[in-house]
Design a protein around this motif. Structure first.
Motif, PDB file in Angstrom:
ATOM      1  N   SER A  30     -22.648  51.429 129.154  1.00  0.00           N
ATOM      2  CA  SER A  30     -22.069  50.519 128.161  1.00  0.00           C
ATOM      3  C   SER A  30     -21.746  49.187 128.806  1.00  0.00           C
ATOM      4  N   PHE A  31     -21.967  48.121 128.054  1.00  0.00           N
ATOM      5  CA  PHE A  31     -21.735  46.770 128.539  1.00  0.00           C
ATOM      6  C   PHE A  31     -20.898  46.001 127.534  1.00  0.00           C
ATOM      7  N   ALA A  32     -19.864  45.309 128.014  1.00  0.00           N
ATOM      8  CA  ALA A  32     -19.103  44.389 127.170  1.00  0.00           C
ATOM      9  C   ALA A  32     -19.904  43.097 127.087  1.00  0.00           C
ATOM     10  N   VAL A  33     -20.248  42.703 125.881  1.00  0.00           N
ATOM     11  CA  VAL A  33     -21.072  41.507 125.682  1.00  0.00           C
ATOM     12  C   VAL A  33     -20.475  40.649 124.576  1.00  0.00           C
ATOM     13  N   GLY A  34     -20.801  39.369 124.618  1.00  0.00           N
ATOM     14  CA  GLY A  34     -20.348  38.464 123.570  1.00  0.00           C
ATOM     15  C   GLY A  34     -21.108  38.674 122.270  1.00  0.00           C
ATOM     16  N   ASP A  35     -22.403  38.959 122.390  1.00  0.00           N
ATOM     17  CA  ASP A  35     -23.244  39.136 121.203  1.00  0.00           C
ATOM     18  C   ASP A  35     -24.161  40.342 121.404  1.00  0.00           C
ATOM     19  N   PRO A  36     -23.790  41.491 120.839  1.00  0.00           N
ATOM     20  CA  PRO A  36     -24.609  42.693 121.008  1.00  0.00           C
ATOM     21  C   PRO A  36     -26.049  42.538 120.509  1.00  0.00           C
ATOM     22  N   ALA A  37     -26.281  41.728 119.502  1.00  0.00           N
ATOM     23  CA  ALA A  37     -27.633  41.576 118.955  1.00  0.00           C
ATOM     24  C   ALA A  37     -28.566  40.907 119.961  1.00  0.00           C
ATOM     25  N   ILE A  38     -28.074  39.903 120.678  1.00  0.00           N
ATOM     26  CA  ILE A  38     -28.896  39.226 121.691  1.00  0.00           C
ATOM     27  C   ILE A  38     -29.205  40.179 122.838  1.00  0.00           C
ATOM     28  N   ALA A  39     -28.195  40.925 123.276  1.00  0.00           N
ATOM     29  CA  ALA A  39     -28.396  41.881 124.362  1.00  0.00           C
ATOM     30  C   ALA A  39     -29.390  42.970 123.937  1.00  0.00           C
ATOM     31  N   TYR A  40     -29.261  43.464 122.709  1.00  0.00           N
ATOM     32  CA  TYR A  40     -30.189  44.484 122.215  1.00  0.00           C
ATOM     33  C   TYR A  40     -31.620  43.943 122.167  1.00  0.00           C
ATOM     34  N   SER A  41     -31.785  42.723 121.682  1.00  0.00           N
ATOM     35  CA  SER A  41     -33.117  42.123 121.592  1.00  0.00           C
ATOM     36  C   SER A  41     -33.779  42.078 122.967  1.00  0.00           C
ATOM     37  N   PHE A  42     -33.013  41.746 123.993  1.00  0.00           N
ATOM     38  CA  PHE A  42     -33.512  41.744 125.363  1.00  0.00           C
ATOM     39  C   PHE A  42     -33.973  43.150 125.768  1.00  0.00           C
ATOM     40  N   ALA A  43     -33.156  44.158 125.492  1.00  0.00           N
ATOM     41  CA  ALA A  43     -33.512  45.534 125.850  1.00  0.00           C
ATOM     42  C   ALA A  43     -34.787  45.971 125.146  1.00  0.00           C
ATOM     43  N   GLU A  44     -34.959  45.543 123.919  1.00  0.00           N
ATOM     44  CA  GLU A  44     -36.144  45.897 123.152  1.00  0.00           C
ATOM     45  C   GLU A  44     -37.386  45.159 123.667  1.00  0.00           C
ATOM     46  N   LYS A  45     -37.280  43.830 123.795  1.00  0.00           N
ATOM     47  CA  LYS A  45     -38.447  43.008 124.131  1.00  0.00           C
ATOM     48  C   LYS A  45     -38.832  43.046 125.605  1.00  0.00           C
ATOM     49  N   VAL A  46     -37.856  43.196 126.483  1.00  0.00           N
ATOM     50  CA  VAL A  46     -38.157  43.178 127.918  1.00  0.00           C
ATOM     51  C   VAL A  46     -38.222  44.580 128.502  1.00  0.00           C
TER      52      VAL A  46
END
Length: 191
Positions: A30-46
Motif C-alpha cells: 500500500s502506498f499513500a498518494v496524493g492522487d490514486p488515479a494517477i498512480a493506478y494509471s502508471f501501474a496499468e500502463k507501465v
C-alpha cells in the motif's frame, strides 16, 4: 478493549472487498498518494497491472479514504494506492512531503536519493518491456548494475515519492550505471 475501537473511513462492506485466497503471506503493498488515479494509471500502463477490487469508494467522497487497486494477474499481487486526507495533519501533509522529496529527485541524471532505499522490489524476466513503456510515457528512470549480473530499474510512482524497483538479469534497451548506491553521497541540505 480493542472491540471499543471504531474507525469510520468509508470502507465498503465486506461483500465488496476481496480477501486473497493465496497461500502467500504477502499479497499487497500500500502506498499513500496524493492522487490514486494517477498512480493506478502508471501501474496499468507501465507495470502491466489490471484493475483490482478496492475496499474504499471511488471516485473519492468527502472526508473518506479513497483507493485504487492494481492487480497483477499472474501472481495475484496487488498495489493499493490510498488517499486519506481526513487523517492528515495538516490536511495536505502527503503532498507537501512528496513535493519536498521530488524537488531533489533526479533519476534522469543518475542521482540516487536516500528515499529510494524505501522501494518495492519485484523480480521480472526482462527489464526491456518496462523501459519501453517508461519511455513511451516520458517517465524518468534509473537503471543500475547491482552486481552478480543483476540490474535494478528504479521508477517513481506518479503522485508520490514512492519507488518501484524491478530486478532482472536481462536488459538490452538501456545501459546500466555501475553505481554503488550503498556508498552514494547524498547532497541534500536538510537545514
Amino acid at each position: 478493549s480493542a472491540g471499543d475501537l471504531y474507525m469510520n473511513d468509508c470502507m465498503l462492506s465486506s461483500s465488496t472487498s476481496r480477501r486473497t485466497s493465496s497461500r502467500r503471506p504477502w499479497w499487497k503493498a500500500s502506498f499513500a498518494v496524493g492522487d490514486p488515479a494517477i498512480a493506478y494509471s502508471f501501474a496499468e500502463k507501465v507495470l502491466g497491472a489490471e484493475p483490482g477490487v478496492a475496499q474504499y469508494p471511488w471516485p473519492p467522497a468527502k472526508d473518506c479514504t479513497a483507493e485504487k487497486v492494481a492487480r497483477f494477474p499472474e501472481s495475484g499481487f496487488e498495489l493499493h494506492f490510498v488517499s486519506s486526507p481526513e487523517y492528515q495533519s495538516p490536511r495536505n501533509a502527503i503532498q507537501v512531503f512528496t513535493e519536498m522529496v521530488l524537488e531533489f529527485r533526479d533519476l534522469s541524471d543518475g542521482a540516487f536519493d536516500p528515499f529510494m532505499y524505501n522501494s518495492l522490489i519485484m523480480t521480472v524476466k526482462n527489464l526491456d518491456p518496462y523501459i519501453e513503456r517508461l519511455r513511451a510515457q516520458s517517465r524518468d528512470f534509473l537503471l543500475l548494475n547491482v552486481g552478480t549480473s543483476e540490474y535494478a530499474l528504479f521508477m517513481t510512482i506518479p503522485g508520490s515519492d514512492s519507488m518501484v524497483q524491478l530486478r532482472s538479469k536481462s536488459v538490452s534497451l538501456a545501459s546500466p550505471m555501475d553505481k554503488d548506491s550503498c556508498l552514494q553521497e547524498f547532497p541534500i541540505d536538510w537545514a
